[in-house]
Motif scaffolding. Structure first.
Motif, PDB file in Angstrom:
ATOM      1  N   ILE A 118       0.868  -1.188   0.000  1.00 50.94           N
ATOM      2  CA  ILE A 118       0.000   0.000   0.000  1.00 50.94           C
ATOM      3  C   ILE A 118       0.899   1.231   0.000  1.00 50.94           C
ATOM      4  O   ILE A 118       1.579   1.514   0.982  1.00 50.94           O
ATOM      5  CB  ILE A 118      -0.938  -0.001   1.216  1.00 50.94           C
ATOM      6  CG1 ILE A 118      -1.793  -1.265   1.243  1.00 50.94           C
ATOM      7  CG2 ILE A 118      -1.826   1.241   1.195  1.00 50.94           C
ATOM      8  CD1 ILE A 118      -2.650  -1.389   2.482  1.00 50.94           C
ATOM      9  N   GLU A 119       0.903   1.952  -1.091  1.00 47.75           N
ATOM     10  CA  GLU A 119       1.856   3.049  -1.276  1.00 47.75           C
ATOM     11  C   GLU A 119       1.117   4.365  -1.479  1.00 47.75           C
ATOM     12  O   GLU A 119       0.174   4.458  -2.281  1.00 47.75           O
ATOM     13  CB  GLU A 119       2.735   2.755  -2.495  1.00 47.75           C
ATOM     14  CG  GLU A 119       3.788   3.797  -2.765  1.00 47.75           C
ATOM     15  CD  GLU A 119       4.642   3.433  -3.963  1.00 47.75           C
ATOM     16  OE1 GLU A 119       5.047   4.352  -4.694  1.00 47.75           O
ATOM     17  OE2 GLU A 119       4.882   2.228  -4.177  1.00 47.75           O
ATOM     18  N   TYR A 120       1.531   5.391  -0.739  1.00 48.15           N
ATOM     19  CA  TYR A 120       0.926   6.713  -0.889  1.00 48.15           C
ATOM     20  C   TYR A 120       1.325   7.305  -2.247  1.00 48.15           C
ATOM     21  O   TYR A 120       2.491   7.260  -2.639  1.00 48.15           O
ATOM     22  CB  TYR A 120       1.377   7.648   0.231  1.00 48.15           C
ATOM     23  CG  TYR A 120       0.520   8.881   0.377  1.00 48.15           C
ATOM     24  CD1 TYR A 120      -0.576   8.891   1.221  1.00 48.15           C
ATOM     25  CD2 TYR A 120       0.795  10.036  -0.359  1.00 48.15           C
ATOM     26  CE1 TYR A 120      -1.374  10.009   1.350  1.00 48.15           C
ATOM     27  CE2 TYR A 120       0.009  11.165  -0.245  1.00 48.15           C
ATOM     28  CZ  TYR A 120      -1.077  11.149   0.607  1.00 48.15           C
ATOM     29  OH  TYR A 120      -1.879  12.255   0.722  1.00 48.15           O
ATOM     30  N   ARG A 121       0.361   7.853  -2.942  1.00 46.55           N
ATOM     31  CA  ARG A 121       0.635   8.469  -4.253  1.00 46.55           C
ATOM     32  C   ARG A 121       1.290   9.838  -4.050  1.00 46.55           C
ATOM     33  O   ARG A 121       0.712  10.714  -3.404  1.00 46.55           O
ATOM     34  CB  ARG A 121      -0.665   8.632  -5.039  1.00 46.55           C
ATOM     35  CG  ARG A 121      -1.382   7.317  -5.358  1.00 46.55           C
ATOM     36  CD  ARG A 121      -2.666   7.607  -6.114  1.00 46.55           C
ATOM     37  NE  ARG A 121      -3.456   6.412  -6.351  1.00 46.55           N
ATOM     38  CZ  ARG A 121      -3.341   5.630  -7.428  1.00 46.55           C
ATOM     39  NH1 ARG A 121      -2.463   5.958  -8.369  1.00 46.55           N
ATOM     40  NH2 ARG A 121      -4.101   4.557  -7.560  1.00 46.55           N
ATOM     41  N   ARG A 122       2.470  10.011  -4.607  1.00 43.98           N
ATOM     42  CA  ARG A 122       3.165  11.285  -4.403  1.00 43.98           C
ATOM     43  C   ARG A 122       2.379  12.466  -4.961  1.00 43.98           C
ATOM     44  O   ARG A 122       2.420  13.570  -4.412  1.00 43.98           O
ATOM     45  CB  ARG A 122       4.546  11.222  -5.059  1.00 43.98           C
ATOM     46  CG  ARG A 122       5.475  10.222  -4.411  1.00 43.98           C
ATOM     47  CD  ARG A 122       6.847  10.252  -5.037  1.00 43.98           C
ATOM     48  NE  ARG A 122       7.672   9.144  -4.576  1.00 43.98           N
ATOM     49  CZ  ARG A 122       8.894   8.916  -4.992  1.00 43.98           C
ATOM     50  NH1 ARG A 122       9.436   9.720  -5.899  1.00 43.98           N
ATOM     51  NH2 ARG A 122       9.583   7.888  -4.516  1.00 43.98           N
ATOM     52  N   GLU A 123       1.675  12.227  -6.044  1.00 45.99           N
ATOM     53  CA  GLU A 123       0.917  13.323  -6.636  1.00 45.99           C
ATOM     54  C   GLU A 123      -0.248  13.755  -5.759  1.00 45.99           C
ATOM     55  O   GLU A 123      -0.868  14.804  -5.997  1.00 45.99           O
ATOM     56  CB  GLU A 123       0.405  12.930  -8.031  1.00 45.99           C
ATOM     57  CG  GLU A 123      -0.591  11.778  -8.066  1.00 45.99           C
ATOM     58  CD  GLU A 123       0.059  10.413  -8.128  1.00 45.99           C
ATOM     59  OE1 GLU A 123      -0.652   9.448  -8.451  1.00 45.99           O
ATOM     60  OE2 GLU A 123       1.278  10.321  -7.866  1.00 45.99           O
ATOM     61  N   ALA A 124      -0.566  12.942  -4.724  1.00 46.08           N
ATOM     62  CA  ALA A 124      -1.648  13.292  -3.812  1.00 46.08           C
ATOM     63  C   ALA A 124      -1.154  14.034  -2.580  1.00 46.08           C
ATOM     64  O   ALA A 124      -1.950  14.325  -1.672  1.00 46.08           O
ATOM     65  CB  ALA A 124      -2.400  12.036  -3.386  1.00 46.08           C
ATOM     66  N   SER A 125       0.135  14.355  -2.505  1.00 54.88           N
ATOM     67  CA  SER A 125       0.682  15.032  -1.330  1.00 54.88           C
ATOM     68  C   SER A 125      -0.048  16.343  -1.075  1.00 54.88           C
ATOM     69  O   SER A 125      -0.326  17.118  -2.005  1.00 54.88           O
ATOM     70  CB  SER A 125       2.178  15.323  -1.521  1.00 54.88           C
ATOM     71  OG  SER A 125       2.911  14.130  -1.687  1.00 54.88           O
ATOM     72  N   LEU A 126      -0.357  16.606   0.174  1.00 48.62           N
ATOM     73  CA  LEU A 126      -0.999  17.863   0.547  1.00 48.62           C
ATOM     74  C   LEU A 126       0.007  18.998   0.425  1.00 48.62           C
ATOM     75  O   LEU A 126       1.176  18.843   0.806  1.00 48.62           O
ATOM     76  CB  LEU A 126      -1.518  17.766   1.984  1.00 48.62           C
ATOM     77  CG  LEU A 126      -2.413  18.914   2.465  1.00 48.62           C
ATOM     78  CD1 LEU A 126      -3.701  18.967   1.658  1.00 48.62           C
ATOM     79  CD2 LEU A 126      -2.722  18.742   3.950  1.00 48.62           C
ATOM     80  N   PHE A 133       6.909  22.712   2.366  1.00 55.08           N
ATOM     81  CA  PHE A 133       6.580  21.418   2.964  1.00 55.08           C
ATOM     82  C   PHE A 133       5.459  20.736   2.183  1.00 55.08           C
ATOM     83  O   PHE A 133       4.576  21.396   1.623  1.00 55.08           O
ATOM     84  CB  PHE A 133       6.128  21.584   4.425  1.00 55.08           C
ATOM     85  CG  PHE A 133       7.175  22.142   5.322  1.00 55.08           C
ATOM     86  CD1 PHE A 133       8.170  21.323   5.850  1.00 55.08           C
ATOM     87  CD2 PHE A 133       7.197  23.493   5.645  1.00 55.08           C
ATOM     88  CE1 PHE A 133       9.153  21.837   6.668  1.00 55.08           C
ATOM     89  CE2 PHE A 133       8.172  24.018   6.471  1.00 55.08           C
ATOM     90  CZ  PHE A 133       9.154  23.187   6.990  1.00 55.08           C
ATOM     91  N   ARG A 134       5.526  19.407   2.164  1.00 51.06           N
ATOM     92  CA  ARG A 134       4.440  18.584   1.648  1.00 51.06           C
ATOM     93  C   ARG A 134       4.127  17.502   2.672  1.00 51.06           C
ATOM     94  O   ARG A 134       5.034  16.993   3.343  1.00 51.06           O
ATOM     95  CB  ARG A 134       4.813  17.944   0.306  1.00 51.06           C
ATOM     96  CG  ARG A 134       5.027  18.951  -0.813  1.00 51.06           C
ATOM     97  CD  ARG A 134       5.447  18.278  -2.104  1.00 51.06           C
ATOM     98  NE  ARG A 134       5.715  19.257  -3.145  1.00 51.06           N
ATOM     99  CZ  ARG A 134       6.160  18.952  -4.367  1.00 51.06           C
ATOM    100  NH1 ARG A 134       6.408  17.678  -4.679  1.00 51.06           N
ATOM    101  NH2 ARG A 134       6.377  19.899  -5.257  1.00 51.06           N
ATOM    102  N   LEU A 135       2.848  17.153   2.792  1.00 50.90           N
ATOM    103  CA  LEU A 135       2.417  16.162   3.771  1.00 50.90           C
ATOM    104  C   LEU A 135       1.880  14.919   3.082  1.00 50.90           C
ATOM    105  O   LEU A 135       1.184  15.013   2.070  1.00 50.90           O
ATOM    106  CB  LEU A 135       1.319  16.741   4.681  1.00 50.90           C
ATOM    107  CG  LEU A 135       1.631  18.045   5.416  1.00 50.90           C
ATOM    108  CD1 LEU A 135       0.464  18.422   6.325  1.00 50.90           C
ATOM    109  CD2 LEU A 135       2.922  17.938   6.209  1.00 50.90           C
TER     110      LEU A 135
END
Length: 585
Positions: A118-126, A133-135
């Motif tokens: 399960i990998e967080y999509r970088r393009e979805a970073s807040l 900063f990006r979250l």
């Protein structure tokens, strides 16, 4: 031993280090993970709180808290605002919908490979649209089933960051993605990215994940040591508790990235940093926290914590640090490994109000050790990874030579009279965090008491910037006998060698007027002398300890000239090793 609950939690932490194992763009670190903990309170039910009478009306809403935080920072005010404190005194029941049992079980039973996919999509970073900063947010599951609610604050706008499966790539598990559609979930924690090492690479600089654990990175570091919000009953008292951060407010900075860079690295800066506020929830202790993160070399994070004691606590640990020590040059042989050293930290450093720096090398057995270290008018303490030489580790994957050191600068608050508590658990695994250090105020804490402390965390390499005295770089222990000579007495005398290295730019060492000041709580000390190390790097102090049979000895020494300390103080607890007839420890 009571502290074995810490090791059990640490073993599970280390297991998830493997789950989170992946290269981070830019420098190849490791994604961190944190201790699994048993819930110590049912967040869905109200508690009997000694602070209940202090509340007038219902607890403030998260939106009201967020707006107050934004105004608080805009006005340049220090400390913690009233609404956040109100919400921390008597935390309201958790919001959100309960998960269906089958779905809750499916998340909790995710194994190593499944969770890793399960990998967080970088393009979805807040905040990907601009700023320093990006979250990103950790998916709940595996050992991280406790959920954390996160609010993003921009100006006077406060919005809950909503979980949705679209934020993640479910490699090979589309069924789980479909099952989570429309489910009211929160996250397991958050990751903060920043161009720490290169202006075009968004490196991780901090992570909050699991109970009240967090990790920080300075420039060039990879994850190692962890910080924690609070420790409860770690070495004594009742069953150990792991209170957890359950709600965050993250305030977006209005500044842009400083494109001028910093130093020679070309990495970018965020001069005003990032502010986060959090609520801590536990059965015995709740609290409100303010974090001010400034990435760089060093990375610093100022912590302002206000704790509310909900029921009596025999042992309260403030500013806890957690690390790992498996083997090093002062430990007995027996680890069958090509690597000479395996540790995230190699010693505990303390600073008193009188300016005395004390270095205590870490140990791994024999047995578990708890050491209470008195510090008069404490100014700080930390766990350090002093040895930065790859050839002393030889580990290309773990990169132990790049693990950060972490210093707690004690600024103000209710620290009280107390001591630094050091826990060293014997372990045979590098995947077990077996070292804990924290400040323990004397007398514990009664229900209804409040503690407010403020401190600043500093990442550093082998030497803390404020430490100018020659410092211990090597501790070696071995038999005082020459090779091939049989023991002449009931116990084998031990030779101790302590090397002090001067700071860069300091005057070359000499022996004129140098004396070795030493102490030993038991045994007889002989053959004490100081010598110069080659190439002008510093001094060596060496002595022989003839121990009392079966008795440990608390040892200490420093070099002095003209009545003034020439070096920091070396401290060590020598314990006879029952695993070795010669007590080779």
């Amino acid at each position: 031993m009571k502290s074995r609950s810490t090791l059990l939690a640490a073993v599970l932490l280390a297991a998830l280090v493997l789950i989170g194992l992946r290269l981070i763009p830019g420098w190849g670190g490791f994604e961190p993970s944190a201790v699994v903990h048993e819930s110590t309170t049912n967040a869905s039910e109200p508690r009997n709180s000694p602070f209940a009478d202090a509340l007038q009306g219902p607890p403030p809403s998260p939106e009201a808290v967020g707006r107050e935080l934004a105004g608080w920072l805009a006005d340049g005010r220090e400390g913690l605002p009233p609404l956040l404190l109100d919400r921390a005194r008597t935390p309201p029941p958790a919001e959100g919908s309960a998960l269906a049992p089958a779905l809750e079980a499916a998340l909790g039973e995710l194994g190593y490979d499944d969770y890793r996919r399960i990998e967080y999509r970088r393009e979805a970073s807040l905040w990907r649209d601009g700023g320093p900063f990006r979250l990103q947010f950790f998916h709940p599951g595996s050992i991280h089933t406790d959920q954390v609610r996160i609010h993003a604050v921009e100006g006077d706008r406060v919005e809950r960051v909503r979980f949705t499966p679209e934020l993640y790539q479910y490699w090979g598990d589309e069924d789980l993605s479909a099952a989570l559609e429309g489910v009211d979930l929160d996250f397991a924690g958050l990751r903060i990215n920043h161009p720490l090492n290169h202006p075009e690479l968004w490196d991780e600089v901090a992570v909050f994940l699991g109970a009240s654990y967090f990790r920080l990175l300075g420039r060039g570091h990879v994850y190692g040591i962890s910080g924690r919000g609070v420790a409860v009953h770690t070495t004594r008292g009742g069953r150990e508790e792991f209170p957890g951060f359950r709600e965050f407010w993250v305030l977006r900075p209005d500044e842009g990235v400083n494109t001028g860079g910093s130093g020679d690295s070309g990495a970018l800066e965020a001069p005003s940093g990032l502010h986060l506020f959090a609520l801590l929830d536990g059965a015995s202790v709740t609290g409100a926290y303010r974090f001010h993160l400034i990435p760089g070399s060093p990375t610093t994070m100022e912590v302002d914590a206000h704790l509310f004691v909900q029921r009596p606590v025999e042992q309260l640990g403030l500013a806890p640090l957690t690390s790992m020590f498996l083997t090093g040059p002062a430990t007995a042989p027996g680890v069958d490994d090509f690597r000479p050293r395996i540790h995230d930290s190699d010693g505990l450093l303390t600073l008193s109000g009188e300016g005395e720096w004390v270095w205590r090398p870490l140990s791994n057995g024999p047995g578990d050790r708890v050491t209470s270290i008195p510090v008069t008018e404490p100014r700080g303490f930390g766990l350090a990874q002093r040895d930065r030489d790859f050839s002393n580790y030889l580990d290309l994957e773990a990169r132990y030579h790049d693990r950060p050191s972490l210093w707690v600068e004690m600024l103000e608050g209710d620290w009280g009279t107390g001591h630094v508590e050091l826990l060293e658990l014997e372990t045979d695994s590098e995947f077990a965090d077996n070292i804990v250090a924290f400040w323990e105020p004397e007398g514990g804490a009664g229900a209804g008491e409040e503690f407010r402390v403020r401190y600043r965390l500093h990442t550093f390499d082998g030497r803390l910037e404020a430490q100018h005295l020659p410092q211990v770089e090597e501790t070696r222990i071995g038999s005082a006998r020459l090779p091939g000579v049989a023991p002449s007495g009931e116990v084998d005398a031990r030779r101790f060698v302590v090397d002090f290295h001067r700071a860069d730019g300091e005057s070359p060492p000499d022996l004129e007027g140098v004396e070795v000041v030493y102490r030993a709580s038991s045994g007889q000390v002989s053959d004490v002398r100081a010598e110069l190390l080659p190439n002008g790097v510093g001094w060596r102090a060496t002595f022989v300890l003839t121990p009392d049979p079966g008795e440990p000895s608390e040892l200490g020494l420093f070099l002095r000239r003209g009545g003034e300390p020439l070096t920091e103080t070396w401290a060590y607890r020598w314990i006879p090793d029952p695993r070795d007839a010669s007590s080779d420890r």
